[in-house]
Design a protein around this motif. Structure first.
Motif, mmCIF file in Angstrom:
data_model
loop_
_atom_site.group_PDB
_atom_site.id
_atom_site.type_symbol
_atom_site.label_atom_id
_atom_site.label_comp_id
_atom_site.label_asym_id
_atom_site.label_seq_id
_atom_site.Cartn_x
_atom_site.Cartn_y
_atom_site.Cartn_z
ATOM 1 N N GLN A 78 -30.914 -23.929 4.076
ATOM 2 C CA GLN A 78 -31.718 -23.273 5.094
ATOM 3 C C GLN A 78 -32.009 -21.847 4.649
ATOM 4 O O GLN A 78 -31.096 -21.145 4.189
ATOM 5 N N ASN A 118 -38.905 -19.455 2.676
ATOM 6 C CA ASN A 118 -38.284 -20.392 1.756
ATOM 7 C C ASN A 118 -38.810 -20.103 0.357
ATOM 8 O O ASN A 118 -39.910 -20.510 -0.017
ATOM 9 N N ASP A 121 -39.331 -23.467 -2.046
ATOM 10 C CA ASP A 121 -40.528 -24.285 -1.870
ATOM 11 C C ASP A 121 -41.790 -23.456 -1.708
ATOM 12 O O ASP A 121 -42.872 -24.005 -1.484
ATOM 13 N N GLN A 123 -42.859 -21.430 0.754
ATOM 14 C CA GLN A 123 -43.503 -21.623 2.051
ATOM 15 C C GLN A 123 -42.737 -20.846 3.116
ATOM 16 O O GLN A 123 -41.585 -20.455 2.912
ATOM 17 N N GLN A 125 -41.661 -21.258 7.015
ATOM 18 C CA GLN A 125 -41.547 -22.172 8.151
ATOM 19 C C GLN A 125 -41.551 -21.364 9.448
ATOM 20 O O GLN A 125 -40.738 -20.452 9.623
ATOM 21 N N GLN A 127 -40.803 -21.478 13.236
ATOM 22 C CA GLN A 127 -40.098 -22.226 14.266
ATOM 23 C C GLN A 127 -40.233 -21.505 15.592
ATOM 24 O O GLN A 127 -39.979 -20.308 15.685
ATOM 25 N N THR A 169 -50.265 -25.568 -2.011
ATOM 26 C CA THR A 169 -49.704 -25.151 -0.724
ATOM 27 C C THR A 169 -50.640 -24.221 0.015
ATOM 28 O O THR A 169 -50.827 -24.336 1.216
ATOM 29 N N ASP A 173 -53.084 -24.193 3.774
ATOM 30 C CA ASP A 173 -52.998 -23.177 4.822
ATOM 31 C C ASP A 173 -54.329 -22.493 5.034
ATOM 32 O O ASP A 173 -54.672 -22.103 6.143
ATOM 33 N N GLU A 195 -43.604 -26.279 15.112
ATOM 34 C CA GLU A 195 -43.355 -25.820 13.761
ATOM 35 C C GLU A 195 -44.661 -25.743 12.997
ATOM 36 O O GLU A 195 -45.506 -26.623 13.073
ATOM 37 N N ILE A 197 -46.313 -24.403 9.037
ATOM 38 C CA ILE A 197 -45.982 -24.041 7.668
ATOM 39 C C ILE A 197 -47.051 -23.084 7.139
ATOM 40 O O ILE A 197 -48.245 -23.400 7.173
#
Length: 547
Positions: A78, A118, A121, A123, A125, A127, A169, A173, A195, A197
């Motif tokens: 995480q 992150n 990856d 990206q 996230q 939340q 990626t 977006d 959520e 991204i």
């Protein structure tokens, strides 16, 4: 813009102090509601970035153009780095009671949105927690406003800078809606979508991304706090220095001011006019009673005019902040200068009146000179701390230190100026039973006690009670705190002028009317503390000649 440096204040030489204070005065206009924070070698785990009150259609834009974590790539399941957006209570800031738990991993009811970076990856996230039906979150920054009415808005949006390997990626977006506040983004970014991204750019060992938040309804209005978290630095002694550069732009429909600051332009303008009128009226009284006028009366007039000018520049500063996002540099410098003068004059005047200078005696004692030698430099330091706070970003490393210095020094000064009043009361109590002028001295004693109560009420109300009221007020009514402070200051000025006005029946200004041999004041005894080293003074001269 404010730039924070991780350098110990104790290591600054006097020359560096002077240079930095001069730089703050010259660059004070750089602060505003368009923030740019640059931190290098930072080790804090939590960095508060802003605290702003939003109305409907208000927007928060964040552009993190550089993030260098200074640690090796980890295999954390995480992410431990990111931003949190929180709705806070009025007059408070977000706090984290458990310092050992990462806020990014803690499902707290106070958290509204988490932006988890992150780096593995590439990206971000997003939340969301709770019901947020009209809190719209989108990648990139809002399009800039058209330069002239009628022209189409430019479709300009800042996207992350990336290496060649991250195009997939980011293309996903970029296809998402930008800042148009239409129905299209409700489907993708409404509270039902928990959520989202976002793309994270990676270039030259640094990461970057940007996003904006739009308040879409009255239910989402409130005081919001944005904080950056680096949970790798939670354990003391194992911090990893990191660098970050972030731009934050906050805006309400009426301008760049927070909800609680929008009325301040008009408030300070009106109060400036009130203090100007009070100063003019006071000067007219002095001109009509020249025989009973002392130098301290003109000092009181200078204080009223300085206060008026300071409020005028403060009002103009807020006007330009609201319209442009930052004040005019020259006007900001003038505001800081007049604020310094006003603070020094206020405490000098209160201390002189409280010591009975010109009304009871004409020479300051050694104890009172020591009080002046302590209070005035401390007050200058408090005002310098205020200038530093106004010139720094909330997330700067030394912002909290200067804020604590300002609050502590101001309270010390407020307590210290009470001593001269107490000593004057002691002097009048002793004199009422020794010099035979009991009636006059008892009248002065009663009025000095009233003035002591006035000073106590003014200090406690402006420093403590008003702050408690600010905490209890809704976010859009926070400006009432400034209103209460300015009105109480004006009332204190008016009551002080009324008690010390140059009138023939004022007990403060009455001189003994007795025979020639009694027209000398008895040598003041030294047992009362502030009467040391005083000699007899001939009262046949007028009050002006005594000064």
């Amino acid at each position: 813009m404010a730039v924070s440096e991780r350098r110990g204040l104790a290591r600054w030489s006097p020359a560096e102090w002077g240079q930095r204070l001069l730089l703050l005065l010259l660059c004070g206009g750089c602060s505003g509601r368009i923030h740019r924070l640059v931190l290098t070698g930072e080790k804090r785990a939590d960095i508060p970035l802003n605290n702003f009150g939003f109305y409907t259609n208000g927007s928060l834009e964040v552009d993190m153009s550089l993030l260098q974590l200074g640690l090796q790539k980890t295999e954390e399941k995480q992410p431990l780095v990111g931003f949190s957006l929180t709705r806070v209570r009025s007059g408070s800031i977000q706090s984290y009671s458990d310092l050992e738990v990462c806020p990014l991993q803690k499902n707290s009811t106070n958290l509204l949105v988490l932006f988890l970076i992150n780096t593995k990856d590439l990206q971000v996230q997003v939340q969301r927690y709770g019901e947020q039906k009209k809190l719209f979150i989108s990648p990139g920054l809002l399009p800039e406003a058209p330069p002239k009415p009628g022209l189409p808005k430019p479709e300009h949006m800042i996207s992350p800078k990336v290496d060649s390997g991250t195009n997939t990626t980011l293309d996903k977006d970029k296809s998402k809606p930008t800042a148009s506040q239409g129905d299209q983004q409700v489907q993708d970014l409404s509270g039902q979508d928990k959520e989202l991204i976002l793309g994270l750019g990676h270039l030259n060992n640094s990461y970057n991304f940007s996003f904006h938040v739009v308040i879409g309804s009255r239910a989402e209005e409130g005081q919001y706090s944005l904080t950056f978290h680096n949970c790798y630095n939670l354990i003391p002694g194992r911090e990893h220095p990191f660098n970050i550069t972030v731009m934050i732009r906050e805006k309400n429909p009426e301008g760049f001011l927070s909800a609680a600051e929008i009325p301040l332009f008009k408030l300070y303008m009106v109060m400036s006019a009130c203090f100007l009128a009070a100063g003019i009226f006071w000067v007219s009284i002095l001109c009509k009673n020249t025989y009973k006028v002392f130098k301290i009366h003109w000092l009181m007039a200078a204080l009223a005019f300085t206060k008026s000018i300071s409020l005028l520049f403060h009002s103009i500063n807020y006007y330009f902040i609201n319209s442009q996002g930052h004040p005019i540099e020259g006007l900001a410098v003038m505001h800081y200068i007049t604020h310094l003068l006003k603070g020094a004059l206020l405490f000098i005047t209160i201390a002189l009146i409280g010591s009975g200078w010109a009304f009871v005696k004409y020479v300051l004692s050694d104890k009172e000179k020591k009080i002046f030698g302590i209070v005035i430099p401390l007050q200058v330091l408090a005002n310098v701390a205020y200038v530093v706070i106004e010139s720094r970003e909330e997330g700067a490393s030394d912002y909290g230190l200067w804020k604590e210095i300002f609050f502590l020094v101001d309270l010390i000064c407020c307590g210290a100026i009470l001593f001269p009043v107490v000593w004057s009361i002691r002097h009048l109590q002793d004199a009422s039973g020794t010099d035979g002028k009991v009636a006059v001295n008892l009248a002065k004693l009663k009025l000095f006690r009233h003035y002591y109560v006035m000073v106590i009420c003014y200090v406690y109300f402006t420093r403590i009670i008003a702050i408690l009221l600010q905490v209890a007020m809704p976010f859009q009514w926070q400006w009432l705190y400034q209103l209460l402070v300015e009105v109480s200051t004006l009332a204190f000025f008016v009551l002080t002028g009324y008690k010390f006005q140059p009138a023939g029946d004022n007990p403060y200004l009455q001189l003994p009317q007795e025979d020639e041999e009694d027209l000398q004041v008895a040598e003041i005894m030294t047992d009362s503390g502030f009467r040391e080293g005083l000699s007899k003074v001939n009262q046949s001269a007028s009050g002006r000649e005594l000064l």
